[in-house]
Design an enzyme around this catalytic site. Structure first.
Site, PDB file in Angstrom:
ATOM      1  N   LYS A 146       0.804  -1.220   0.000  1.00  0.00           N
ATOM      2  CA  LYS A 146       0.000   0.000   0.000  1.00  0.00           C
ATOM      3  C   LYS A 146       0.841   1.276   0.000  1.00  0.00           C
ATOM      4  CE  LYS A 146      -4.008  -2.057  -0.107  1.00  0.00           C
ATOM      5  NZ  LYS A 146      -4.977  -1.893  -1.186  1.00  0.00           N
TER       6      LYS A 146
HETATM    7  C1  LIG Z   1      -2.898  -7.401   3.774  1.00  0.00           C
HETATM    8  C2  LIG Z   1      -3.563  -7.116   2.481  1.00  0.00           C
HETATM    9  N1  LIG Z   1      -3.518  -8.041   1.518  1.00  0.00           N
HETATM   10  C3  LIG Z   1      -4.113  -7.855   0.323  1.00  0.00           C
HETATM   11  C4  LIG Z   1      -4.809  -6.695   0.033  1.00  0.00           C
HETATM   12  C5  LIG Z   1      -5.486  -6.575  -1.309  1.00  0.00           C
HETATM   13  O1  LIG Z   1      -4.875  -5.637  -2.147  1.00  0.00           O
HETATM   14  P1  LIG Z   1      -5.774  -4.749  -3.110  1.00  0.00           P
HETATM   15  O2  LIG Z   1      -6.591  -3.840  -2.233  1.00  0.00           O
HETATM   16  O3  LIG Z   1      -4.817  -4.014  -3.967  1.00  0.00           O
HETATM   17  O4  LIG Z   1      -6.674  -5.674  -3.878  1.00  0.00           O
HETATM   18  C6  LIG Z   1      -4.881  -5.703   1.011  1.00  0.00           C
HETATM   19  C7  LIG Z   1      -5.672  -4.482   0.761  1.00  0.00           C
HETATM   20  O5  LIG Z   1      -6.293  -3.905   1.599  1.00  0.00           O
HETATM   21  C8  LIG Z   1      -4.233  -5.904   2.262  1.00  0.00           C
HETATM   22  O6  LIG Z   1      -4.277  -4.979   3.227  1.00  0.00           O
END
Ligand SMILES: Cc1ncc(COP(=O)(O)O)c(C=O)c1O
Length: 346
Positions: free
Chosen positions: A48
């Site tokens: 992120k």
């Molecule tokens: C720990 C974790 N894994 C996976 C994701 C999924 O990523 P994306 O939001 O880009 O689909 C997030 C998103 O909030 C996350 O915090």
């Protein structure tokens, strides 16, 4: 002549360019070659960081963000941490609405990074006024000079991965990637990365990871939003109870669902066998790889890249806590003996 001091200007310079690491032991029973894109190497310990920096800098370029403004977001934790980190460096206030499902560690971390945190009930529908989506919207309306990042419905979330994660994987694999496996929450990671990779080679297969209790897989297959698919589950950040516009469903070839329990054990397996101390959704992603392998997705020529979104230290009170695993009943069916016996010397 004086030697140049080899220092970064700030932590922001370290965002992106995460390593690709070959998985050796967890994949011995699988056919194909498996590589993890380990996003915990970002300074904020998750993928992120990429979207936080990209979206804030785009908002600055477009004149939407001015010095002293406030950044507001809904977040299961990681996006909040990254936004708080970027806000500190760039001088913005940061307000975050988080789900009560988020671990206490995550909430404390956000507060340590100077963010103001609102904890909202996890098991209410997305349109409930107490949901973290609606709480963030209300705070945005009430706070003058605020910007709502809105990662679920912000195309810049997808662009961030199109411009960084995708090109990095293409370059790191020398264009030899055959499959991408990624969790879908907002869908930004999988959609942006896939968009870049498919432009380079449309034959690359994009394999999504969804959770039992989430609507994404069924929506992908039927275009029907089925409320019956929604029920509480433990994994944070993966799956959804709404359809984010940041998810490009057309670019994803297939979804598979993973369970809380198997994902938890696989997360612990990654630490024990590969020395990779990564988060719950990384375990979920590799659990999905095992299931895709059972379905015959891969062969000896497959070069499978799996995105591991964050670091294991964020889950000390969850998957890496034996007490938590026991409370969930996760030690009942498999690996009873896996529970660590701690010896106390008196
Ligand atoms: C720990 C974790 N894994 C996976 C994701 C999924 O990523 P994306 O939001 O880009 O689909 C997030 C998103 O909030 C996350 O915090």
């Amino acid at each position: 002549m004086k030697e140049e001091i080899k220092a970064y200007n700030s932590v922001l310079d370290l965002i992106g360019n995460t390593p690709l690491i070959k998985l050796n032991k967890v994949s011995v029973d699988l056919t194909g070659n498996f590589y993890a894109k380990v996003e915990a190497f970002n300074p904020g310990h998750s993928t992120k960081d990429r979207i936080a920096l990209y979206i804030i800098e785009e908002a600055e370029k477009r004149g939407i963000l001015k010095p002293g403004d406030t950044i507001i977001e809904t977040t299961s934790g990681n996006t909040g941490f990254s936004l708080a980190m970027v806000s500190i460096i760039k001088g913005y206030d940061c307000i975050l609405a988080v789900s009560s499902k988020s671990s206490r560690d995550k909430i404390d971390m956000l507060r340590s990074m100077g963010a103001k945190v609102y904890v909202c009930p996890a098991h209410v529908s997305a349109d409930d006024e107490r949901s973290y989506y609606n709480v963030a919207k209300r705070l945005h309306e009430e706070t003058k000079g605020s910007v709502y990042i809105n990662q679920y419905f912000n195309e810049l979330n997808v662009d961030a991965h199109y411009k960084s994660t995708g090109p990095e994987i293409w370059e790191q694999t020398g264009g030899q990637i055959t499959h991408l496996v990624a969790c879908s929450g907002t869908g930004g990671t999988i959609s942006g990365t896939a968009r870049f990779l498919k432009e380079k080679n449309p034959n690359i297969k994009i394999l999504g990871v969804d959770a039992f209790g989430s609507v994404l897989k069924k929506y992908h297959e039927t275009k029907e939003f089925d409320n019956a698919e929604i029920y509480p589950y433990r994994i944070e950040g993966l799956g959804k109870n709404l359809i984010p516009t940041a998810t490009d469903f057309d670019i994803i070839d297939k979804f598979i669902k993973v369970s809380d329990e198997e994902s938890a054990h696989t997360t612990r397996e990654l630490a024990k066998k590969e020395g990779l101390f990564v988060g719950y959704t990384s375990g979920a992603a590799f659990q999905a790889v095992k299931q895709y392998a059972e379905e015959g997705e891969f062969d000896a020529n497959s070069n499978v890249v799996i995105i591991f979104p964050d670091h294991g230290s964020r889950y000390m009170s969850k998957v890496f806590s034996d007490d938590w695993m026991n409370e969930q009943g996760f030690f009942d069916s498999v690996n009873q003996e896996e529970a660590l016996k701690i010896e106390i010397i008196k």
